[in-house]
Design an enzyme around this catalytic site. Sequence first.
Site, PDB file in Angstrom:
ATOM      1  N   SER A  21      -1.458  -3.573   2.185  1.00 59.70           N
ATOM      2  CA  SER A  21      -0.859  -3.652   0.687  1.00 59.70           C
ATOM      3  C   SER A  21      -0.882  -2.132   0.163  1.00 59.70           C
ATOM      4  O   SER A  21      -0.404  -1.216   0.528  1.00 59.70           O
ATOM      5  CB  SER A  21      -1.517  -4.914  -0.324  1.00 59.70           C
ATOM      6  OG  SER A  21      -0.994  -4.937  -1.266  1.00 59.70           O
ATOM      7  N   GLU A  72       7.212  -4.002   4.391  1.00 60.99           N
ATOM      8  CA  GLU A  72       7.111  -5.035   3.892  1.00 60.99           C
ATOM      9  C   GLU A  72       6.861  -5.147   2.241  1.00 60.99           C
ATOM     10  O   GLU A  72       6.654  -4.169   1.894  1.00 60.99           O
ATOM     11  CB  GLU A  72       5.912  -6.037   4.643  1.00 60.99           C
ATOM     12  CG  GLU A  72       4.641  -5.272   4.300  1.00 60.99           C
ATOM     13  CD  GLU A  72       3.489  -5.813   3.343  1.00 60.99           C
ATOM     14  OE1 GLU A  72       3.882  -6.921   2.891  1.00 60.99           O
ATOM     15  OE2 GLU A  72       2.752  -5.122   3.189  1.00 60.99           O
ATOM     16  N   HIS A 127       1.971  -9.230   3.649  1.00 68.88           N
ATOM     17  CA  HIS A 127       1.660 -10.174   2.881  1.00 68.88           C
ATOM     18  C   HIS A 127       1.881 -11.847   3.048  1.00 68.88           C
ATOM     19  O   HIS A 127       1.584 -12.506   2.389  1.00 68.88           O
ATOM     20  CB  HIS A 127       2.324  -9.849   1.550  1.00 68.88           C
ATOM     21  CG  HIS A 127       1.641  -8.772   0.515  1.00 68.88           C
ATOM     22  ND1 HIS A 127       2.029  -7.421   1.076  1.00 68.88           N
ATOM     23  CD2 HIS A 127       0.533  -8.837  -0.207  1.00 68.88           C
ATOM     24  CE1 HIS A 127       1.116  -6.717   0.097  1.00 68.88           C
ATOM     25  NE2 HIS A 127       0.488  -7.309  -0.649  1.00 68.88           N
TER      26      HIS A 127
END
Length: 343
Positions: free
Chosen positions: A115, A243, A313
């Site tokens: 992230s 992502e 995620h």
Amino acid sequence: MIKPERLCKGDRVAIVSLSSGILGEKEILHKYELGKKRLEEKFGLEVVTMENALKGVDYIYNHPEKRAEDLMNAFKDKSIKGIICAIGGEDTIRLLPYIDYDVIRNNPKIFMGFSDTTANHLMMYKAGLVSYYGPALICDFANYVDMYDYTENAVRKMLFDAEETYEIKKCDYWTNEFISWCEENMNKAKKHLIDEKGYEVLQGHGKAAGKLLGGCLDAMPMYIGTDIWPSLEEWKDKILFLETSEEKPSPDLIRYYLRNLGAQGILGAIRGIICGKPQGEVYYEEYKEQYKMVLKEYGREDMIVIYNANFGHSEPIGIIPFGIECEIDADNKTIKLLERVVE
């Protein structure tokens, strides 16, 4: 790129809070204890929690220099073999003024998270250190009931066993369920859905190979233009992995972000793309169309794009190692690491 040494039973690993300080909040401490227990009992590791990691959201937010100090101290400590992020967030970028790249370069060790931790991975990349876009303490090691076997296997095979090559296989299940983080839910298991799609090839034929570079697409605008953002030359011949976060950015935003990569020349420089499964499969089909549209706009309809990979995620997740040679095969729908990822 420097590869850190593999992990062995008995090694010490540090826990750091480099973005969000949620790990230290009273209602989340049970997740800390669970993740620590998993690292100790499943993997035989000794957990070292850095000085500021449990000081809570307000302190961590107000003291980016202390977050960076924990990271630098973890690298300096010769007894520590690995560093695992508690969680991501949105604030890692404020660590930049306090990072000593020589310390990272001269003390190579495993660093892992995902992230907003993309920023830290780009710091490692700048220092010349291979790092691991993979499980975080709260989200993955402290998953209620048990760790996902897919995630556990990736940690063991890549970081402990140091296999010569490794095929990143598609996980055959996934979940779109979120169980609130509270002690009453510790025995609740998430419902698994069968992933019948497998890897999808959005375009391209044959094989492409290159070193891996990428991260969380909707966090990247924070890093563009800073001294950790790779130059166009550094993007040349890479396999880009991307992502999206739990914010579930709209398809329009995905188009804007991808066009920015095109405008920088990055889409023209790379050899292929690996796309992660969107969390909960929200915008699953819509994102595919954005990739194909923008690549057509920039004349890259020839490039291999593999979609629906398990990292970031969408649970469960594996590991994508920065700076490691990777082969993507459109005809056989495979993703292979062509070298060991640790020494």
